[in-house]
Motif scaffolding. Structure first.
Motif, PDB file in Angstrom:
ATOM      1  N   ALA A  57       0.824  -1.215   0.000  1.00  0.00           N
ATOM      2  CA  ALA A  57       0.000   0.000   0.000  1.00  0.00           C
ATOM      3  C   ALA A  57       0.860   1.267   0.000  1.00  0.00           C
ATOM      4  O   ALA A  57       0.610   2.205  -0.768  1.00  0.00           O
ATOM      5  CB  ALA A  57      -0.924  -0.008   1.218  1.00  0.00           C
ATOM      6  N   ALA A  58       1.887   1.305   0.854  1.00  0.00           N
ATOM      7  CA  ALA A  58       2.742   2.493   0.970  1.00  0.00           C
ATOM      8  C   ALA A  58       3.548   2.722  -0.301  1.00  0.00           C
ATOM      9  O   ALA A  58       3.714   3.862  -0.753  1.00  0.00           O
ATOM     10  CB  ALA A  58       3.672   2.350   2.175  1.00  0.00           C
ATOM     11  N   SER A  59       4.054   1.646  -0.891  1.00  0.00           N
ATOM     12  CA  SER A  59       4.846   1.778  -2.114  1.00  0.00           C
ATOM     13  C   SER A  59       3.985   2.283  -3.268  1.00  0.00           C
ATOM     14  O   SER A  59       4.403   3.151  -4.049  1.00  0.00           O
ATOM     15  CB  SER A  59       5.471   0.428  -2.483  1.00  0.00           C
ATOM     16  N   TYR A  60       2.774   1.747  -3.371  1.00  0.00           N
ATOM     17  CA  TYR A  60       1.860   2.193  -4.427  1.00  0.00           C
ATOM     18  C   TYR A  60       1.464   3.651  -4.206  1.00  0.00           C
ATOM     19  O   TYR A  60       1.374   4.442  -5.156  1.00  0.00           O
ATOM     20  CB  TYR A  60       0.626   1.298  -4.456  1.00  0.00           C
ATOM     21  N   ASN A  61       1.258   4.015  -2.960  1.00  0.00           N
ATOM     22  CA  ASN A  61       0.914   5.405  -2.639  1.00  0.00           C
ATOM     23  C   ASN A  61       2.063   6.355  -2.986  1.00  0.00           C
ATOM     24  O   ASN A  61       1.852   7.434  -3.546  1.00  0.00           O
ATOM     25  CB  ASN A  61       0.570   5.529  -1.157  1.00  0.00           C
ATOM     26  N   ASN A  62       3.296   5.949  -2.654  1.00  0.00           N
ATOM     27  CA  ASN A  62       4.464   6.763  -3.007  1.00  0.00           C
ATOM     28  C   ASN A  62       4.608   6.909  -4.521  1.00  0.00           C
ATOM     29  O   ASN A  62       5.006   7.961  -5.022  1.00  0.00           O
ATOM     30  CB  ASN A  62       5.731   6.139  -2.424  1.00  0.00           C
ATOM     31  N   LEU A  63       4.279   5.836  -5.231  1.00  0.00           N
ATOM     32  CA  LEU A  63       4.362   5.860  -6.696  1.00  0.00           C
ATOM     33  C   LEU A  63       3.369   6.874  -7.274  1.00  0.00           C
ATOM     34  O   LEU A  63       3.691   7.608  -8.218  1.00  0.00           O
ATOM     35  CB  LEU A  63       4.071   4.462  -7.243  1.00  0.00           C
ATOM     36  N   SER A  64       2.180   6.928  -6.690  1.00  0.00           N
ATOM     37  CA  SER A  64       1.155   7.847  -7.192  1.00  0.00           C
ATOM     38  C   SER A  64       1.355   9.277  -6.696  1.00  0.00           C
ATOM     39  O   SER A  64       0.726  10.204  -7.203  1.00  0.00           O
ATOM     40  CB  SER A  64      -0.234   7.360  -6.762  1.00  0.00           C
ATOM     41  N   ASP A  65       2.250   9.451  -5.712  1.00  0.00           N
ATOM     42  CA  ASP A  65       2.448  10.763  -5.088  1.00  0.00           C
ATOM     43  C   ASP A  65       3.736  11.465  -5.525  1.00  0.00           C
ATOM     44  O   ASP A  65       4.143  12.444  -4.896  1.00  0.00           O
ATOM     45  CB  ASP A  65       2.476  10.621  -3.561  1.00  0.00           C
ATOM     46  N   ILE A  66       4.369  10.981  -6.581  1.00  0.00           N
ATOM     47  CA  ILE A  66       5.671  11.527  -6.977  1.00  0.00           C
ATOM     48  C   ILE A  66       5.593  13.038  -7.229  1.00  0.00           C
ATOM     49  O   ILE A  66       6.418  13.807  -6.725  1.00  0.00           O
ATOM     50  CB  ILE A  66       6.207  10.804  -8.233  1.00  0.00           C
ATOM     51  N   LYS A  67       4.589  13.472  -7.974  1.00  0.00           N
ATOM     52  CA  LYS A  67       4.461  14.899  -8.300  1.00  0.00           C
ATOM     53  C   LYS A  67       4.252  15.735  -7.029  1.00  0.00           C
ATOM     54  O   LYS A  67       4.918  16.759  -6.821  1.00  0.00           O
ATOM     55  CB  LYS A  67       3.294  15.110  -9.261  1.00  0.00           C
ATOM     56  N   THR A  68       3.344  15.282  -6.159  1.00  0.00           N
ATOM     57  CA  THR A  68       3.055  16.010  -4.919  1.00  0.00           C
ATOM     58  C   THR A  68       4.262  16.038  -4.006  1.00  0.00           C
ATOM     59  O   THR A  68       4.578  17.073  -3.401  1.00  0.00           O
ATOM     60  CB  THR A  68       1.868  15.359  -4.183  1.00  0.00           C
ATOM     61  N   ASP A  69       4.947  14.895  -3.882  1.00  0.00           N
ATOM     62  CA  ASP A  69       6.104  14.815  -2.985  1.00  0.00           C
ATOM     63  C   ASP A  69       7.255  15.699  -3.470  1.00  0.00           C
ATOM     64  O   ASP A  69       8.030  16.220  -2.663  1.00  0.00           O
ATOM     65  CB  ASP A  69       6.564  13.361  -2.840  1.00  0.00           C
ATOM     66  N   ALA A 123      -6.533  -0.168  -0.410  1.00  0.00           N
ATOM     67  CA  ALA A 123      -5.240   0.482  -0.642  1.00  0.00           C
ATOM     68  C   ALA A 123      -5.109   0.956  -2.083  1.00  0.00           C
ATOM     69  O   ALA A 123      -4.603   2.062  -2.353  1.00  0.00           O
ATOM     70  CB  ALA A 123      -4.111  -0.488  -0.306  1.00  0.00           C
ATOM     71  N   ILE A 124      -5.573   0.139  -3.023  1.00  0.00           N
ATOM     72  CA  ILE A 124      -5.508   0.514  -4.438  1.00  0.00           C
ATOM     73  C   ILE A 124      -6.458   1.677  -4.730  1.00  0.00           C
ATOM     74  O   ILE A 124      -6.087   2.658  -5.391  1.00  0.00           O
ATOM     75  CB  ILE A 124      -5.838  -0.694  -5.328  1.00  0.00           C
ATOM     76  N   LEU A 125      -7.684   1.587  -4.206  1.00  0.00           N
ATOM     77  CA  LEU A 125      -8.655   2.659  -4.434  1.00  0.00           C
ATOM     78  C   LEU A 125      -8.190   3.962  -3.797  1.00  0.00           C
ATOM     79  O   LEU A 125      -8.431   5.047  -4.343  1.00  0.00           O
ATOM     80  CB  LEU A 125     -10.020   2.267  -3.856  1.00  0.00           C
ATOM     81  N   TYR A 126      -7.501   3.858  -2.658  1.00  0.00           N
ATOM     82  CA  TYR A 126      -7.030   5.046  -1.951  1.00  0.00           C
ATOM     83  C   TYR A 126      -6.025   5.838  -2.790  1.00  0.00           C
ATOM     84  O   TYR A 126      -6.061   7.075  -2.826  1.00  0.00           O
ATOM     85  CB  TYR A 126      -6.384   4.631  -0.630  1.00  0.00           C
ATOM     86  N   SER A 127      -5.133   5.126  -3.473  1.00  0.00           N
ATOM     87  CA  SER A 127      -4.049   5.798  -4.210  1.00  0.00           C
ATOM     88  C   SER A 127      -4.240   5.814  -5.719  1.00  0.00           C
ATOM     89  O   SER A 127      -3.418   6.395  -6.436  1.00  0.00           O
ATOM     90  CB  SER A 127      -2.710   5.112  -3.888  1.00  0.00           C
ATOM     91  N   HIS A 128      -5.292   5.169  -6.212  1.00  0.00           N
ATOM     92  CA  HIS A 128      -5.486   5.081  -7.664  1.00  0.00           C
ATOM     93  C   HIS A 128      -5.591   6.480  -8.281  1.00  0.00           C
ATOM     94  O   HIS A 128      -6.320   7.339  -7.774  1.00  0.00           O
ATOM     95  CB  HIS A 128      -6.751   4.278  -7.971  1.00  0.00           C
ATOM     96  N   PRO A 129      -4.866   6.742  -9.374  1.00  0.00           N
ATOM     97  CA  PRO A 129      -4.833   8.092  -9.957  1.00  0.00           C
ATOM     98  C   PRO A 129      -6.185   8.593 -10.474  1.00  0.00           C
ATOM     99  O   PRO A 129      -6.384   9.800 -10.614  1.00  0.00           O
ATOM    100  CB  PRO A 129      -3.828   7.960 -11.109  1.00  0.00           C
ATOM    101  N   THR A 130      -7.116   7.674 -10.756  1.00  0.00           N
ATOM    102  CA  THR A 130      -8.439   8.078 -11.227  1.00  0.00           C
ATOM    103  C   THR A 130      -9.444   8.182 -10.083  1.00  0.00           C
ATOM    104  O   THR A 130     -10.171   9.169  -9.949  1.00  0.00           O
ATOM    105  CB  THR A 130      -8.974   7.086 -12.283  1.00  0.00           C
ATOM    106  N   ILE A 131      -9.458   7.160  -9.225  1.00  0.00           N
ATOM    107  CA  ILE A 131     -10.454   7.117  -8.149  1.00  0.00           C
ATOM    108  C   ILE A 131     -10.062   8.040  -6.999  1.00  0.00           C
ATOM    109  O   ILE A 131     -10.888   8.779  -6.468  1.00  0.00           O
ATOM    110  CB  ILE A 131     -10.626   5.664  -7.648  1.00  0.00           C
ATOM    111  N   LYS A 132      -8.796   7.993  -6.589  1.00  0.00           N
ATOM    112  CA  LYS A 132      -8.233   8.933  -5.607  1.00  0.00           C
ATOM    113  C   LYS A 132      -9.074   9.067  -4.328  1.00  0.00           C
ATOM    114  O   LYS A 132      -9.540  10.150  -3.996  1.00  0.00           O
ATOM    115  CB  LYS A 132      -8.054  10.324  -6.236  1.00  0.00           C
ATOM    116  N   LEU A 133      -9.248   7.964  -3.618  1.00  0.00           N
ATOM    117  CA  LEU A 133      -9.953   8.052  -2.346  1.00  0.00           C
ATOM    118  C   LEU A 133      -9.249   8.989  -1.375  1.00  0.00           C
ATOM    119  O   LEU A 133      -9.898   9.603  -0.517  1.00  0.00           O
ATOM    120  CB  LEU A 133     -10.073   6.665  -1.708  1.00  0.00           C
TER     121      LEU A 133
END
Length: 285
Positions: A57-69, A123-133
């Motif tokens: 979950a954390a790795s996927y979240n970091n992957l989707s957060d590159i621009k923000t981070d 975890a996927i829905l939380y970080s998914h670039p389209t759904i973005k929970l």
């Protein structure tokens, strides 16, 4: 030379998966299983299962957060410096999923696999670039509370022969309320990047004053519920009051300092929340 490269990649992957953030969840899961009479093997395996789930979950979240981070100068995400290749990340995810499947062989089924699947889906829905929970304001914190508290508890419980009852529903509600103000504080450090990338976190949508008020309300509601359950089930009331006071004071300080606590106080808060939860397990045993 290859050894040092592998060591560096291992350190970066550990930084990416942030195992230090999952201590509360892992111990809650493991100790729930152990205190409710599961075997030591199942108790230990349940901790590692939560550790693996969180790593994914954390790795996927970091992957989707590159621009923000990048905007927040969050150098604790090694992906923003391109030190981890996509192939390395794919290998890491593959290893995690294989390890997760292996842990299922040691856990009671089918409930364990169902709980793990629910965790992964959230975890996927939380970080998914389209759904973005994670951009769904208060609902995002609610989902995190489920993943940090409810699901780890249920996974530990699934390793026992404890009968499911209304008391378990009370415990799950308490977990959500207990973790909500703590998890709400995580967005302070990312407010700049969240605003620039249009992430609708509670801080962006409602502002700091409203977030602090909601956090304080959650602190008091969680404390009231705990004291009610303590009195109802004849637990150690003086100890309950002491732990609640520690929880409220550190929760206040966490938001007053915009999500910052030194390591000692953060560890005390984690231990205190864990003790609060484990004390309630006496009701289920």
């Amino acid at each position: 030379m290859n050894f040092y490269i592998a060591l560096e990649q291992g350190q970066l992957l550990a930084k990416l998966s942030r195992p230090q953030n999952i201590v509360y969840s892992g111990l809650l899961c493991s100790l729930t299983a152990f205190l409710l009479k599961a075997s030591i093997l199942k108790s230990i395996t349940s901790y590692f299962t939560i550790l693996i789930l969180y790593a994914i979950a954390a790795s996927y979240n970091n992957l989707s957060d590159i621009k923000t981070d990048k905007l927040n100068s969050r150098f604790d995400n090694p992906l923003i410096s391109n030190k981890i290749s996509k192939n390395t990340l794919k290998t890491f995810f593959s290893f995690c999923f294989i390890a997760l499947l292996m842990t299922q062989l040691l856990l009671l089924q089918p409930s364990s696999i169902y709980i793990c699947l629910i965790y992964l889906v959230l975890a996927i829905l939380y970080s998914h670039p389209t759904i973005k929970l994670k951009s769904r304001s208060w609902f995002a914190i609610f989902v995190l509370s489920i993943c940090y508290g409810c699901l780890p508890f249920l996974l530990g419980l699934a390793q026992t022969k404890t009968l499911y009852s209304f008391k378990i529903c009370e415990f799950l509600i308490f977990q959500i309320l207990l973790l909500f103000p703590v998890l709400l504080a995580k967005d302070y450090k990312d407010i700049k990047g969240d605003r620039l990338t249009n992430k609708l976190t509670p801080l962006i949508v409602y502002g700091q004053n409203i977030v602090i008020k909601v956090a304080r309300l959650s602190l008091f509601v969680a404390s009231f519920l705990y004291l009610y359950l303590s009195i109802k089930n004849k637990l150690n009331i003086p100890l309950s009051i002491l732990m609640i006071l520690i929880y409220i004071s550190l929760g206040y300080k966490l938001h007053k300092n915009k999500g910052q606590l030194n390591k000692i106080l953060r560890d005390i808060l984690t231990i205190d929340m864990l003790l609060l939860s484990l004390e309630l397990l006496n009701v289920l045993s």
